[in-house]
Design an enzyme around this catalytic site. Structure first.
Site, short mmCIF file in Angstrom:
data_model
loop_
_atom_site.label_atom_id
_atom_site.label_comp_id
_atom_site.label_asym_id
_atom_site.label_seq_id
_atom_site.Cartn_x
_atom_site.Cartn_y
_atom_site.Cartn_z
N ARG A 94 -9.48 8.06 -0.79
CA ARG A 94 -10.45 8.44 0.25
C ARG A 94 -11.35 9.55 -0.26
O ARG A 94 -10.95 10.34 -1.12
CB ARG A 94 -9.73 8.89 1.52
CG ARG A 94 -8.95 7.79 2.20
CD ARG A 94 -8.41 8.26 3.53
NE ARG A 94 -9.46 8.37 4.51
CZ ARG A 94 -9.70 7.47 5.46
NH1 ARG A 94 -8.93 6.41 5.59
NH2 ARG A 94 -10.69 7.62 6.29
N THR A 114 -8.43 3.59 8.58
CA THR A 114 -9.64 2.77 8.54
C THR A 114 -9.77 2.01 9.86
O THR A 114 -9.00 1.09 10.12
CB THR A 114 -9.60 1.80 7.34
OG1 THR A 114 -9.16 2.54 6.20
CG2 THR A 114 -10.94 1.19 7.08
N HIS A 144 0.90 6.36 1.77
CA HIS A 144 1.62 7.34 2.58
C HIS A 144 2.77 8.03 1.85
O HIS A 144 3.30 9.02 2.35
CB HIS A 144 2.01 6.73 3.92
CG HIS A 144 0.76 6.40 4.69
ND1 HIS A 144 -0.13 7.39 5.09
CD2 HIS A 144 0.19 5.23 5.01
CE1 HIS A 144 -1.17 6.81 5.66
NE2 HIS A 144 -1.00 5.50 5.62
N HIS A 160 -3.68 -4.38 7.87
CA HIS A 160 -3.82 -3.21 8.74
C HIS A 160 -2.90 -3.34 9.94
O HIS A 160 -3.07 -4.22 10.77
CB HIS A 160 -5.25 -2.95 9.23
CG HIS A 160 -5.49 -1.49 9.46
ND1 HIS A 160 -5.01 -0.83 10.56
CD2 HIS A 160 -6.09 -0.55 8.69
CE1 HIS A 160 -5.33 0.45 10.47
NE2 HIS A 160 -5.98 0.65 9.34
N ARG A 220 3.57 19.10 1.09
CA ARG A 220 4.19 20.30 0.51
C ARG A 220 3.52 20.79 -0.77
O ARG A 220 3.94 21.78 -1.35
CB ARG A 220 5.68 20.02 0.23
CG ARG A 220 6.52 19.98 1.49
CD ARG A 220 6.50 21.35 2.17
NE ARG A 220 7.13 21.32 3.47
CZ ARG A 220 8.40 21.62 3.71
NH1 ARG A 220 9.20 21.96 2.74
NH2 ARG A 220 8.87 21.57 4.93
N GLU A 236 -8.75 0.51 -3.05
CA GLU A 236 -9.53 0.60 -1.82
C GLU A 236 -10.44 1.81 -1.87
O GLU A 236 -9.98 2.91 -2.24
CB GLU A 236 -8.61 0.79 -0.62
CG GLU A 236 -8.05 -0.47 -0.07
CD GLU A 236 -7.22 -0.16 1.16
OE1 GLU A 236 -7.57 0.76 1.92
OE2 GLU A 236 -6.21 -0.83 1.33
N ASN A 270 0.86 -1.20 0.00
CA ASN A 270 0.00 0.00 0.00
C ASN A 270 0.89 1.24 0.00
O ASN A 270 1.74 1.42 0.89
CB ASN A 270 -0.90 -0.04 1.25
CG ASN A 270 -1.82 1.15 1.33
OD1 ASN A 270 -1.41 2.28 1.10
ND2 ASN A 270 -3.07 0.92 1.68
N ARG A 315 -7.19 12.80 1.03
CA ARG A 315 -6.11 13.27 1.90
C ARG A 315 -4.74 12.73 1.48
O ARG A 315 -3.73 13.30 1.81
CB ARG A 315 -6.38 12.92 3.36
CG ARG A 315 -6.27 11.45 3.68
CD ARG A 315 -6.40 11.19 5.16
NE ARG A 315 -7.74 11.40 5.64
CZ ARG A 315 -8.22 10.82 6.75
NH1 ARG A 315 -7.45 10.04 7.46
NH2 ARG A 315 -9.46 11.01 7.14
N HIS A 316 -4.71 11.60 0.77
CA HIS A 316 -3.41 11.13 0.25
C HIS A 316 -3.51 10.85 -1.26
O HIS A 316 -3.16 11.72 -2.05
CB HIS A 316 -2.81 9.98 1.08
CG HIS A 316 -3.76 8.95 1.60
ND1 HIS A 316 -4.60 8.23 0.80
CD2 HIS A 316 -3.98 8.50 2.87
CE1 HIS A 316 -5.29 7.38 1.54
NE2 HIS A 316 -4.96 7.52 2.79
N HIS A 370 -5.65 3.64 -1.66
CA HIS A 370 -6.98 3.99 -1.14
C HIS A 370 -7.31 5.42 -1.56
O HIS A 370 -6.66 6.36 -1.12
CB HIS A 370 -6.94 3.86 0.39
CG HIS A 370 -8.25 4.10 1.08
ND1 HIS A 370 -8.39 3.95 2.44
CD2 HIS A 370 -9.47 4.47 0.62
CE1 HIS A 370 -9.64 4.21 2.78
NE2 HIS A 370 -10.31 4.54 1.70
N GLU A 420 -11.00 -9.40 3.11
CA GLU A 420 -9.75 -8.98 3.74
C GLU A 420 -10.05 -8.78 5.22
O GLU A 420 -10.90 -7.96 5.60
CB GLU A 420 -9.20 -7.70 3.11
CG GLU A 420 -7.90 -7.30 3.79
CD GLU A 420 -7.08 -6.28 3.01
OE1 GLU A 420 -7.15 -6.25 1.76
OE2 GLU A 420 -6.36 -5.51 3.66
N1 PXP Z 1 -5.85 -3.10 4.04
C1 PXP Z 1 -6.82 -2.17 4.11
C2 PXP Z 1 -8.18 -2.52 3.63
C3 PXP Z 1 -6.53 -0.86 4.59
O1 PXP Z 1 -7.51 0.06 4.65
C4 PXP Z 1 -5.22 -0.55 4.96
C5 PXP Z 1 -4.89 0.84 5.40
O2 PXP Z 1 -5.10 1.72 4.37
C6 PXP Z 1 -4.24 -1.56 4.85
C7 PXP Z 1 -4.60 -2.82 4.42
C8 PXP Z 1 -2.82 -1.30 5.18
O3 PXP Z 1 -2.71 -0.95 6.53
P1 PXP Z 1 -1.34 -0.37 7.03
O4 PXP Z 1 -1.08 0.89 6.28
O5 PXP Z 1 -1.58 -0.15 8.49
O6 PXP Z 1 -0.29 -1.42 6.77
#
Ligand code: PXP
Length: 244
Positions: free
Chosen positions: A49, A105, A14, A193, A22, A74, A11, A53-54, A47, A155
């Site tokens: 959102r 989430t 971030h 997660h 910035r 996502e 993922n 935000r990202h 994801h 998941e």
């Molecule tokens: N799976 C899902 C469905 C999520 O929403 C997230 C967070 O965006 C993740 C996995 C990954 O979680 P983490 O960033 O904490 O590893």
């Protein structure tokens, strides 16, 4: 030991969080997706959102264009997001609950009891040939509801397992039972997660597990050692757990 290969979905949300701090184009989440691909990731997760935000809309299209790996998109179960997913055409749409005020989430999607509301949204995803993945708690009721709704994938939310050290052993039992039930109902089981090098092993060792989606820890670790070594180390932990 499980025969079932375990995939690592990376993922990259971030990277976009840092970029947006910035307002410029750097660091580029597409570059992160390509670096993860080069490092041996099996899939890319992002994801979009509601508050952007990202990851932003254009990121999703650019990531899909750039990578050869499956894209796991996502999103919340809204018509707006499904319209975008139908244009992006990811491998899978992973439906998550979303609240604007949350930091991340915070729980699994409530499917049971909301079938009538969710069915038309899910039908649009399935009719477009996109795999439907539901991000849910390790709960029998939710897994049975996901199967009844025609989901391809569940998941399992590992947030409580990762963040509540006192309850971890009990939560692991629930996740194991949930994975076995999902498998018996023909659902492909994923989890994610909060996973890190310390918590990934017992989840990776669950024989019915097909894919782990990991973001925040991997990207944080990449700041110190680079994306490739961070992914390589995560994969070593996963493989070691699988082989044990
Ligand atoms: N799976 C899902 C469905 C999520 O929403 C997230 C967070 O965006 C993740 C996995 C990954 O979680 P983490 O960033 O904490 O590893």
């Amino acid at each position: 030991m499980s025969d079932n290969p375990l995939r690592l979905g990376v993922n990259i949300d971030h990277v976009a969080t840092v970029r947006n701090a910035r307002g410029g184009p750097h660091p580029d989440p597409v570059r992160a997706a390509l670096a993860a691909e080069a490092a041996g990731a099996d899939g890319i997760t992002a994801h979009l959102r509601e508050d952007r935000r990202h990851i932003r809309d254009a990121d999703m299209f650019a990531i899909k264009q750039a990578i050869s790996l499956p894209l796991n998109f996502e999103m919340a179960a809204t018509s707006e997001m499904i319209d975008i997913a139908l244009d992006v055409k990811p491998n899978a749409a992973c439906i998550v609950p979303e609240r604007r005020e949350e930091v991340t989430t915070e729980g699994g999607l409530a499917v049971a009891g909301r079938e009538a509301q969710l069915a038309p949204l899910f039908a649009r995803i399935l009719d477009a040939g996109i795999r439907l993945s539901l991000f849910i708690e390790a709960s029998e009721v939710e897994i049975r509801a996901a199967a009844a709704m025609g989901a391809d994938i569940v998941e399992l939310h590992t947030g409580r397992y990762c963040h509540d050290a006192a309850g971890r052993a009990d939560e692991l039992v629930r996740i194991r039972q949930a994975a076995a039930l999902a498998d018996s109902l023909g659902l492909e089981c994923h989890a994610g997660h909060g996973l890190d090098f310390d918590t990934v092993g017992p989840i990776a060792a669950i024989p019915q597990m097909h894919e782990l989606n990991i973001g925040h820890f991997l990207m944080g670790e990449a700041m110190f050692r680079g994306i490739e070594p961070a992914i390589g180390e995560m994969r070593r932990h996963m493989l070691a757990a699988r082989a044990s």
